[in-house]
Each structure stands twice: as structure tokens, then as C-alpha cells.
Design an enzyme around this catalytic site. Structure first.
Site, PDB file in Angstrom:
ATOM      1  N   GLY A  14       0.819  -1.213   0.000  1.00 35.95           N
ATOM      2  CA  GLY A  14       0.000   0.000   0.000  1.00 35.95           C
ATOM      3  C   GLY A  14       0.849   1.256   0.000  1.00 35.95           C
ATOM      4  N   ALA A  17       2.876   2.918  -5.317  1.00 34.49           N
ATOM      5  CA  ALA A  17       2.642   2.003  -6.448  1.00 34.49           C
ATOM      6  C   ALA A  17       1.351   1.200  -6.239  1.00 34.49           C
ATOM      7  CB  ALA A  17       3.840   1.056  -6.606  1.00 34.49           C
ATOM      8  N   ILE A  44       5.080  -2.593   8.284  1.00 39.43           N
ATOM      9  CA  ILE A  44       6.181  -2.449   7.305  1.00 39.43           C
ATOM     10  C   ILE A  44       5.937  -1.116   6.599  1.00 39.43           C
ATOM     11  CG2 ILE A  44       7.360  -3.424   5.299  1.00 39.43           C
ATOM     12  CD1 ILE A  44       6.316  -6.153   6.096  1.00 39.43           C
ATOM     13  N   ALA A  52       8.423  14.256  -6.288  1.00 42.80           N
ATOM     14  CA  ALA A  52       8.508  15.058  -7.518  1.00 42.80           C
ATOM     15  C   ALA A  52       8.171  14.175  -8.710  1.00 42.80           C
ATOM     16  CB  ALA A  52       9.915  15.623  -7.661  1.00 42.80           C
ATOM     17  N   LYS A  80       5.343  22.058 -10.881  1.00 42.35           N
ATOM     18  CA  LYS A  80       6.786  21.917 -11.175  1.00 42.35           C
ATOM     19  C   LYS A  80       7.039  22.199 -12.657  1.00 42.35           C
ATOM     20  CE  LYS A  80      10.319  18.294 -11.372  1.00 42.35           C
ATOM     21  NZ  LYS A  80      10.597  16.872 -11.177  1.00 42.35           N
TER      22      LYS A  80
HETATM   23  P1  FAD Z   1       6.844   1.108  -0.763  1.00 42.17           P
HETATM   24  O1  FAD Z   1       6.540   2.533  -0.525  1.00 42.17           O
HETATM   25  O2  FAD Z   1       8.079   0.554  -0.139  1.00 42.17           O
HETATM   26  O3  FAD Z   1       5.586   0.267  -0.252  1.00 42.17           O
HETATM   27  C1  FAD Z   1       5.690  -1.122  -0.006  1.00 42.17           C
HETATM   28  C2  FAD Z   1       4.389  -1.613   0.578  1.00 42.17           C
HETATM   29  O4  FAD Z   1       4.436  -3.033   0.668  1.00 42.17           O
HETATM   30  C3  FAD Z   1       4.079  -1.111   1.988  1.00 42.17           C
HETATM   31  O5  FAD Z   1       2.714  -0.774   2.090  1.00 42.17           O
HETATM   32  C4  FAD Z   1       4.336  -2.347   2.899  1.00 42.17           C
HETATM   33  O6  FAD Z   1       3.534  -2.344   4.046  1.00 42.17           O
HETATM   34  C5  FAD Z   1       3.941  -3.446   1.922  1.00 42.17           C
HETATM   35  N1  FAD Z   1       4.530  -4.743   2.287  1.00 42.17           N
HETATM   36  C6  FAD Z   1       5.827  -5.086   2.258  1.00 42.17           C
HETATM   37  N2  FAD Z   1       5.979  -6.365   2.706  1.00 42.17           N
HETATM   38  C7  FAD Z   1       4.740  -6.823   3.002  1.00 42.17           C
HETATM   39  C8  FAD Z   1       4.230  -8.054   3.528  1.00 42.17           C
HETATM   40  N3  FAD Z   1       5.037  -9.055   3.861  1.00 42.17           N
HETATM   41  N4  FAD Z   1       2.898  -8.159   3.710  1.00 42.17           N
HETATM   42  C9  FAD Z   1       2.062  -7.138   3.399  1.00 42.17           C
HETATM   43  N5  FAD Z   1       2.494  -5.962   2.908  1.00 42.17           N
HETATM   44  C10 FAD Z   1       3.813  -5.801   2.729  1.00 42.17           C
HETATM   45  N6  FAD Z   1       9.804   8.671  -7.227  1.00 42.17           N
HETATM   46  C11 FAD Z   1       9.418   9.735  -7.943  1.00 42.17           C
HETATM   47  O7  FAD Z   1       8.659   9.586  -8.909  1.00 42.17           O
HETATM   48  N7  FAD Z   1       9.856  10.984  -7.604  1.00 42.17           N
HETATM   49  C12 FAD Z   1      10.728  11.200  -6.614  1.00 42.17           C
HETATM   50  O8  FAD Z   1      11.064  12.349  -6.328  1.00 42.17           O
HETATM   51  C13 FAD Z   1      11.207  10.075  -5.895  1.00 42.17           C
HETATM   52  N8  FAD Z   1      12.129  10.203  -4.910  1.00 42.17           N
HETATM   53  C14 FAD Z   1      12.611   9.078  -4.303  1.00 42.17           C
HETATM   54  C15 FAD Z   1      13.672   9.180  -3.396  1.00 42.17           C
HETATM   55  C16 FAD Z   1      14.218   8.031  -2.811  1.00 42.17           C
HETATM   56  C17 FAD Z   1      15.378   8.144  -1.891  1.00 42.17           C
HETATM   57  C18 FAD Z   1      13.661   6.770  -3.081  1.00 42.17           C
HETATM   58  C19 FAD Z   1      14.208   5.540  -2.443  1.00 42.17           C
HETATM   59  C20 FAD Z   1      12.610   6.674  -3.971  1.00 42.17           C
HETATM   60  C21 FAD Z   1      12.097   7.797  -4.597  1.00 42.17           C
HETATM   61  N9  FAD Z   1      11.094   7.706  -5.536  1.00 42.17           N
HETATM   62  C22 FAD Z   1      10.691   8.800  -6.235  1.00 42.17           C
HETATM   63  C23 FAD Z   1      10.464   6.423  -5.788  1.00 42.17           C
HETATM   64  C24 FAD Z   1       9.131   6.380  -5.092  1.00 42.17           C
HETATM   65  O9  FAD Z   1       9.286   6.643  -3.728  1.00 42.17           O
HETATM   66  C25 FAD Z   1       8.549   4.982  -5.266  1.00 42.17           C
HETATM   67  O10 FAD Z   1       8.524   4.682  -6.621  1.00 42.17           O
HETATM   68  C26 FAD Z   1       7.152   4.957  -4.765  1.00 42.17           C
HETATM   69  O11 FAD Z   1       7.079   5.426  -3.466  1.00 42.17           O
HETATM   70  C27 FAD Z   1       6.605   3.579  -4.834  1.00 42.17           C
HETATM   71  O12 FAD Z   1       7.020   2.787  -3.768  1.00 42.17           O
HETATM   72  P2  FAD Z   1       6.352   1.387  -3.626  1.00 42.17           P
HETATM   73  O13 FAD Z   1       4.888   1.608  -3.466  1.00 42.17           O
HETATM   74  O14 FAD Z   1       6.800   0.545  -4.741  1.00 42.17           O
HETATM   75  O15 FAD Z   1       6.973   0.745  -2.322  1.00 42.17           O
END
Ligand code: FAD
Length: 500
Positions: A14, A17, A44, A52, A80
Site C-alpha cells: 500500500g 505504487a 512495514i 517530484a 513543477k
Molecule cells: P513502498 O513505498 O516501499 O511500499 C511497499 C508496501 O508493501 C508497503 O505498504 C508495505 O507495508 C507493503 N509490504 C511489504 N511487505 C509486506 C508483507 N510481507 N505483507 C504485506 N504488505 C507488505 N519517485 C518519484 O517519482 N519521484 C521522486 O522524487 C522520488 N524520490 C525518491 C527518493 C528516494 C530516496 C527513493 C528511495 C525513492 C524515490 N522515488 C521517487 C520512488 C518512489 O518513492 C517509489 O517509486 C514509490 O514510493 C513507490 O514505492 P512502492 O509503493 O513501490 O513501495
């Protein structure tokens, strides 16, 4: 109705993405043959950064029917116009990679060929002077495009900066209202079907077994399904993009509401500054091979423009992508699919384009392998071209003040990037292949902004007399200056149009 239609889609995660995927599926599958369920573990945390974006995000929000003013209000968002790069080509240099057009194309040749001839003769300003966005951004000006004939005000191109947590919350409400169910639980096991290795179900820490036809892995860097369960494999690009850590911290906003992100290069990485309405987002992205974590933290904290609002958080990452973003009945979006550092704010876009690709190649329970292969080819192409563009920022530098910059300046680069650089350096030609994300203007701004100038210009430029070119350059610059004068400040714009 076909009895092969998907009946259950399970989204794992959640973060941004997961909720982007859930909102889109909710929008298109509401009240249909297919149920959508999102599972996220409360303990987690999400990455929580990702503030951005690039202009394509407007398409995503529009597809969902999200009202822009409400979105800006709910996410503490700002507009932006581009990214300012400080200290990249040389310490003390700065330029703006601005969205939108630069100049006006003439006689079906791109403006920048004419500009480069005039620039070499001393009859043209820096390339940024011919971009409305690049002129408006440092002045803090912003407005949406208006119907203004040939004026640049008719084609302002912009993206958003927003609070990632608030955006995920906003999308959660949106998805919930469209039938997506949410389960707060931790997945403790993934079960595979013995016959073909497809994912059959996930087991939750409360004992429930959740079955699905399609699993969308948005579980973050670990890739709970795509990697831990399916062992898909990861292509590592850290030899080209050595940054692998970031300290992130919000601070009080002290400057006016600026409509651009700033990236300041340090000795082993770079620092972002993202102005939001209620605070400024900051982070120091660095390479642990060239700098210790404590030193990187100190550099960040010493370079904040306001009081820190929290303790800094350390994020560790590997740059690269899964060998297959779609493997069997599992598609990975976001960090579980791959990560290219946030220098050009592309991660959220990669989530968006992955979702669009899934919708266009939407499977049934037969999972046509040709569609899966096509999905993976297109994903690979998109990642690789973005990767090349990011590498260019590190490679195109004259900096020699640290081991990190010496490494980046002299490292070998992918052939696809080398070809692009060689072609540009010869006669200024830049060609966009097969819908790659960044267009010729983006490449041009980074090339020139970081001191890479071609030997010559397009031969057909000589068909226009120099005096005529000088006149046209002056005219374009004048129109841009006048247009920017007419724009309100971003602060006024948000107050008047988005928060009223
Ligand atoms: P996460 O935010 O890590 O979410 C993972 C989810 O999975 C969480 O809800 C967690 O609870 C769940 N989960 C994990 N394991 C389990 C389990 N066993 N059981 C149930 N649930 C579980 N993108 C941009 O477009 N612009 C930016 O400026 C930008 N800056 C960034 C800066 C940094 C330093 C980083 C690291 C990333 C940046 N990004 C940026 C990328 C952006 O943050 C991610 O693409 C975006 O937040 C998507 O993350 P995610 O949803 O894939 O993963």
C-alpha cells in the site's frame, strides 16, 4: 462473458505504487467480473518519499477523473516547471532542465540547430532564455496554459510536487469508493501451484489464505512475490549509477513557493530540494563506496534551507530492474520492479506507464505468453532509456574534485548512450527512438547545461541568413520575457485557483 476472465486480482503493498494500481483497477473494473483486493502490512512502512514527478502524471490523474485543484489542495502539492541542476557540470555551474518547448522550430528543423549557430557567433543567449519554463521557474512564476494564440502561454508544460503519503491516502479513498477492498495484514508465505509455478495464494499472519488469478507485487525493494517467491532475478546497474543510499528529511519552508525541484551535486552524490506548500522535502543521495553514512547525513543537515521537521531517515537501494517485470501471473510495479535513482523524478512515472501497459495487455486466466513478452520488452526499453539519460548527468561532467566524480567522468557507459553522445557531439543531432521517455529537448538541455557542445550544426541552418536568425532569436526571447511578466507567482496562483 468469457469464463476465462480474471475473477480476483490481489495487490500486495500500500505504497504509492500499490494505491496507483488499485485506483486504476478500481476505476476500470468497478462492478465488473473481477474483484480487486489490496493487502498491506501496518508495521512495514512505505518508502514515503517520491514527491517530484514529470508532466505525464497529469495524464494519470486525468484518466482517473481527479480534479487538479482538489488534488493540489489534498496533497499539499505545488506545480513543477523543471529541475535546476547545481554544481553538476562544474562546481558553481547551474542550469534548468525545463519541461516544454525551447524556442520555435523553423522550416521544420528544430530550433536548437539555429540556436547553436547563433550561440557560437555570440548572437544568442543561453538555451534557457528561449524556454518559458526555464525563465519562469527561478522567478517563482506559474500559471496553467491559456488559449493565447502563438504565445508560449498556450503551451505551458508542468508536473507536480506533492506529499507522497497524502497522495497515497487520496488514492486509497478513491480506490475504496470504487470497490477495491483493503486488508491490513502481513503476508507470511506465498504458495505456488505445483503444475506451473504460478502464484496460487498468499498466506496472511492472521491465518487467512488469499487466492488470486493475478498478483500485483508492489511490496517495495524486497519484491516479496516477484523475487522472493518467483526468483525472477535482478539486473544490477550500480557500476553505471553508483549511488545506493539516501538520507531524507523534511524541513520548514523558508523560501517562496518555487515551481521547481533543485538538485545540487555534492562530492559523492547530490541533494534534492522539493518545495511543497506545508514544508520542503530534502534528501541526500550518495554512494556508500565513496562516502560514509555519517558524513552524508552531516552534509544534508548542513544544507537545509529551514529547520528540520524530523530525524533524517536512511534508505538503501540498488539501481537496476527485475529481469522480467511480468513473470507468470505476477506483475511488479514500483520499487519491487526496479529502481533508478530519483534524479529526474521518473519512478512514479514508471509505475504509471507499467499500469497503462497492463491495462492495454490485460490478461485472462490463460495468460498469453506473447502479451507477457511484449510487456517485458516494452518495460525493459523504457527503463534502459531512462537509465541512459540519468547516466548522462554523471558522465557529462568536468568535475575532478573527488574520487566519486573521477569515477563517474571516466567510467564506461552503455553502447546505447555512447551512440547518442557521439551523434550529438558531431553535429548536434538528437533523435528520440520508439517513444523513449525523454525527448530531444531534455537531452539538449542536459548536454549543453553540463558543458557538452557539438562540433557543428545541421547543414540546412545555413539556408537562413544570419541577420534573419538574429531577428528571430531576439523575437522569441522577447515574447518569452513578456509572457513570463504576465504570469502570477505560484503562491498567488495556488491561493487563488486551487485553495479558494
Ligand atoms: P513502498 O513505498 O516501499 O511500499 C511497499 C508496501 O508493501 C508497503 O505498504 C508495505 O507495508 C507493503 N509490504 C511489504 N511487505 C509486506 C508483507 N510481507 N505483507 C504485506 N504488505 C507488505 N519517485 C518519484 O517519482 N519521484 C521522486 O522524487 C522520488 N524520490 C525518491 C527518493 C528516494 C530516496 C527513493 C528511495 C525513492 C524515490 N522515488 C521517487 C520512488 C518512489 O518513492 C517509489 O517509486 C514509490 O514510493 C513507490 O514505492 P512502492 O509503493 O513501490 O513501495
Amino acid at each position: 462473458m468469457s469464463d476465462k476472465n480474471l475473477r480476483n486480482i490481489v495487490i500486495v503493498g500500500g505504497g504509492t505504487a500499490g494505491w496507483m494500481a488499485a485506483a486504476t483497477l478500481g476505476r476500470f473494473l468497478k462492478d465488473s467480473f473481477c474483484k480487486v483486493r489490496l493487502i498491506e502490512a501496518e508495521d512495514i512502512p512505505t518508502v514515503g518519499v517520491g514527491e517530484a514527478t514529470i508532466p505525464q502524471i497529469q495524464v494519470f490523474n486525468r484518466t482517473l477523473g481527479i480534479d487538479e485543484n482538489e488534488f493540489i489542495k489534498r496533497t499539499q502539492g505545488t506545480f513543477k516547471l523543471g529541475i535546476e541542476f547545481v554544481n553538476w557540470g562544474k562546481v558553481g555551474d547551474s542550469y534548468i532542465h525545463a519541461f516544454g518547448d525551447v524556442g520555435n522550430d523553423m522550416d521544420s528543423l528544430q530550433f536548437y540547430h539555429y540556436w547553436w549557430k547563433m550561440r557560437q557567433q555570440g548572437h544568442a543567449d543561453d538555451i534557457g532564455a528561449y524556454s518559458l519554463n526555464a525563465v519562469a521557474a527561478p522567478l517563482g512564476k506559474f500559471m496553467r496554459s491559456v488559449d493565447a494564440g502563438n504565445s508560449p502561454l498556450s503551451k505551458i508544460v508542468y508536473a507536480y510536487q506533492f506529499d507522497a503519503g497524502l497522495y497515497a491516502q487520496f488514492l486509497r479513498e478513491y480506490a475504496g469508493a470504487r470497490g477495491v477492498s483493503r486488508t491490513l495484514a502481513k503476508i507470511v508465505e506465498t504458495r505456488l501451484r505445483a503444475s506451473d509455478g504460478f502464484i496460487e495464494s498468499v498466506v496472511l499472519d492472521n491465518g487467512e489464505i488469499v487466492q488470486g488469478d493475478l498478483f500485483i507485487d508492489c511490496s517495495g525493494f524486497q519484491g516479496l512475490l516477484i523475487e522472493k517467491a518467483l526468483n525472477t532475478g535482478f539486473e544490477d546497474w550500480s557500476h553505471w549509477l553508483p549511488c545506493d543510499r539516501a538520507w531524507a528529511v523534511p524541513c520548514e519552508r523558508t523560501e517562496p513557493l518555487l515551481p521547481y525541484t533543485r538538485s545540487t551535486a555534492h562530492s559523492a552524490g547530490w541533494q534534492w530540494r522539493i518545495p511543497l506548500q506545508h514544508r520542503t522535502g530534502n534528501g541526500h543521495v550518495f554512494s556508500s563506496k565513496f562516502m560514509g553514512e555519517d558524513e552524508a547525513r552531516e552534509i544534508l543537515m548542513a544544507n537545509l534551507s529551514g529547520k528540520a521537521l524530523a530525524e533524517p531517515r536512511l534508505l538503501k537501494f540498488s539501481t537496476g530492474k527485475r529481469l522480467k517485470a511480468w513473470n507468470k501471473n505476477c506483475v511488479a510495479f514500483g520499487l519491487s520492479g526496479g529502481f533508478i535513482e530519483p534524479l529526474e523524478s521518473t519512478s512514479i512515472h514508471l509505475v504509471q506507464s507499467g499500469i497503462a501497459r497492463l491495462m492495454s495487455l490485460f490478461p485472462n486466466r490463460d495468460f498469453n505468453q506473447h502479451d507477457i513478452d511484449l510487456f517485458n520488452q516494452q518495460t525493459d526499453f523504457e527503463y534502459e532509456r531512462i537509465r541512459d539519460f540519468i547516466i548522462l548527468h554523471y558522465k557529462a561532467t568536468e568535475r575532478s574534485d573527488s574520487e566519486f566524480w573521477n569515477y563517474c567522468r571516466t567510467m564506461s557507459i552503455p553502447d546505447s548512450l555512447k551512440q547518442k553522445i557521439d551523434q550529438f557531439m558531431e553535429n548536434g543531432q538528437i533523435h528520440r527512438t520508439n517513444m523513449e521517455l525523454f525527448n530531444d529537448t531534455s537531452w539538449l538541455e542536459v548536454f549543453h547545461g553540463q558543458g557538452m557542445h557539438p562540433k557543428s550544426y545541421h547543414p540546412l541552418v545555413d539556408l537562413v541568413a544570419d541577420d534573419e536568425l538574429k531577428r528571430r532569436m531576439a523575437f522569441i526571447k522577447n515574447v518569452i520575457d513578456k509572457s513570463v511578466e504576465a504570469m502570477p507567482s505560484q503562491q498567488e496562483f495556488i491561493q487563488h485557483y486551487c485553495l479558494a
